[in-house]
Each structure stands twice: as structure tokens, then as C-alpha cells.
Write a protein that holds these residues in place. Structure first.
Motif, short mmCIF file in Angstrom:
data_model
loop_
_atom_site.label_atom_id
_atom_site.label_comp_id
_atom_site.label_asym_id
_atom_site.label_seq_id
_atom_site.Cartn_x
_atom_site.Cartn_y
_atom_site.Cartn_z
N ARG A 1 37.44 40.43 29.87
CA ARG A 1 37.29 38.99 29.62
C ARG A 1 36.12 38.70 28.70
NH1 ARG A 1 38.10 37.89 35.70
NH2 ARG A 1 40.31 37.46 35.77
N GLN B 1 36.42 36.80 25.12
CA GLN B 1 35.68 35.57 24.86
C GLN B 1 34.78 35.72 23.63
OE1 GLN B 1 33.65 33.97 28.24
NE2 GLN B 1 33.40 31.98 27.26
N SER C 1 35.98 30.55 23.84
CA SER C 1 36.40 30.09 25.17
C SER C 1 37.87 29.66 25.13
CB SER C 1 35.55 28.90 25.61
OG SER C 1 34.21 29.30 25.74
N PRO C 2 38.61 29.91 26.22
CA PRO C 2 40.02 29.51 26.23
C PRO C 2 40.17 28.00 26.35
CG PRO C 2 39.40 30.40 28.35
CD PRO C 2 38.22 30.59 27.44
N GLN D 1 42.58 26.63 28.15
CA GLN D 1 42.97 26.43 29.54
C GLN D 1 43.05 27.78 30.23
OE1 GLN D 1 43.66 23.33 30.87
NE2 GLN D 1 43.80 24.31 32.85
N SER D 2 42.76 27.81 31.52
CA SER D 2 42.98 29.03 32.30
C SER D 2 43.99 28.70 33.39
CB SER D 2 41.67 29.54 32.91
OG SER D 2 41.11 28.57 33.76
N SER D 3 44.55 29.73 34.00
CA SER D 3 45.58 29.48 35.01
C SER D 3 45.02 28.67 36.16
CB SER D 3 46.16 30.80 35.50
OG SER D 3 45.14 31.58 36.07
N ASP E 1 41.98 33.30 38.03
CA ASP E 1 41.63 33.33 36.61
C ASP E 1 42.28 34.50 35.90
OD1 ASP E 1 38.51 33.42 34.75
OD2 ASP E 1 40.34 32.31 34.37
N TRP F 1 44.54 33.38 30.47
CA TRP F 1 43.87 32.42 29.60
C TRP F 1 44.86 31.94 28.54
CZ3 TRP F 1 38.46 34.86 28.18
CH2 TRP F 1 37.64 34.81 29.30
#
Length: 178
Positions: free
Chosen positions: A64, A68, A73-74, A76-78, A82, A85
Motif C-alpha cells: 500500500r 500511494q 492517495s486513492p 475511494q477505498s472499499s 481496506d 482502492w
């Protein structure tokens, strides 16, 4: 000879019909030129990822933190946990009097295992989307259903210089004349 003759005093100025035609042509050219001036600009929304950036991610190797650092930065994440992404970007136009139009949308999904190592990277297209049926029902709100006239004139006479504001017996200032 059948040549048309012109009076000597006539100038070579445009006749009224020729003037109107020239003004109409000039106006038409201005309108055509103005079409591109008032066209809505394309607005980039989100982080647009390139193929080169996606090729730098190696499933089974990077974590991760690496993702990143490479992609940012994503978006949205799930929802639960986590492990996934999402990087969502689109190009849009907002035209006056019309809805927002999305011209190009890209969604990149990066999946992780429980240790935080990348398991899969994929790009979603339009064919991966699902149509959503919008429900037209409305949730009723408790209270009075007032008409426009009742809403406008409902407080006439209630509040004014001679109107009294009721107070409860234990409220501060009750019965003191304040």
C-alpha cells in the motif's frame, strides 16, 4: 443597343437590399464565430492515471505504501476494511441550462491481500457499469401541507407591536414585565 443606363448622379453606394444582405451575412459570421467562444471548457476531475504509472505496479511485490507513493492517495477505498482502492477520474463539461456531461471516465481498481500487498490492478470501463433505476417516490414529512398563500400570509397579525409572546411560568422573565 440594349444596355442599361444609369443616371449620372447615382453613386456606387450599396442599395438598401444589398446593405441588409451584407448585415445578415456579417451577423451570421459573428454567430458562427461565437459558438466556439461560448463552448464549455473541459474540466479534469480526479487523478488521471497513465498506462506508464500502472505498469510500475507489480502484483505480489508492492505494498500500500508503494502504491500511494506511485499513484497518490486513492479517491475511494472499499467500504468494509481496506483491501481495495479506487482511483476515479473523469473529464466533464458544464453547459448553461444543461446537465453536467461526462465525456471520459476512468476507474482504476487496486486490490490488496490482508498483508497489504497488491494482488491485482485493473481498469474498469463503461461496460463494467450497471444501470441504476432512480425511484421517484418521496418520503413524506410530518406537519402541515400548506399552500403557497398560506405560507406567505400565515403569520400576518401573529407578530407585531401589540402581539404578546406566551411564556411558560418557570421561564426567566416570566411575570416581571421584561
Amino acid at each position: 443597343m440594349d444596355r442599361p443606363c444609369r443616371p449620372v448622379n447615382e453613386s456606387s453606394a450599396w442599395r438598401p437590399a444589398d446593405r441588409r444582405l451584407g448585415l445578415a451575412l456579417a451577423g451570421g459570421l459573428l454567430l458562427l464565430a461565437g459558438c466556439s467562444v461560448f463552448d464549455a471548457p473541459v474540466i479534469q476531475r480526479g487523478n488521471r492515471l497513465t498506462e506508464d504509472q500502472l505498469k510500475e505496479i507489480t502484483p505480489g511485490v508492492q505494498t500500500r505504501t508503494d502504491v500511494q507513493a506511485l499513484l497518490g492517495s486513492p479517491t475511494q477505498s472499499s467500504t468494509f476494511g481496506d483491501p481495495v482502492w479506487y482511483y476515479i477520474s473523469s473529464r466533464t463539461r458544464t453547459r448553461p441550462g444543461r446537465e453536467l456531461s461526462v465525456t471520459d471516465q476512468q476507474t482504476v481498481v487496486v486490490e490488496f491481500d490482508p498483508r497489504g500487498v497488491v494482488t491485482r490492478v485493473r481498469t474498469l470501463g463503461d461496460e463494467d457499469g450497471r444501470p441504476v433505476a432512480v425511484v421517484a417516490r418521496e418520503t413524506p414529512t410530518p406537519g402541515n401541507d400548506r399552500t403557497l398563500l398560506q405560507a406567505l400570509f400565515g403569520n400576518v397579525g401573529r407578530i407585531g407591536p401589540g402581539a404578546s409572546i406566551p411564556t411558560s411560568p418557570g421561564a426567566p422573565g416570566a411575570g416581571t414585565g421584561r
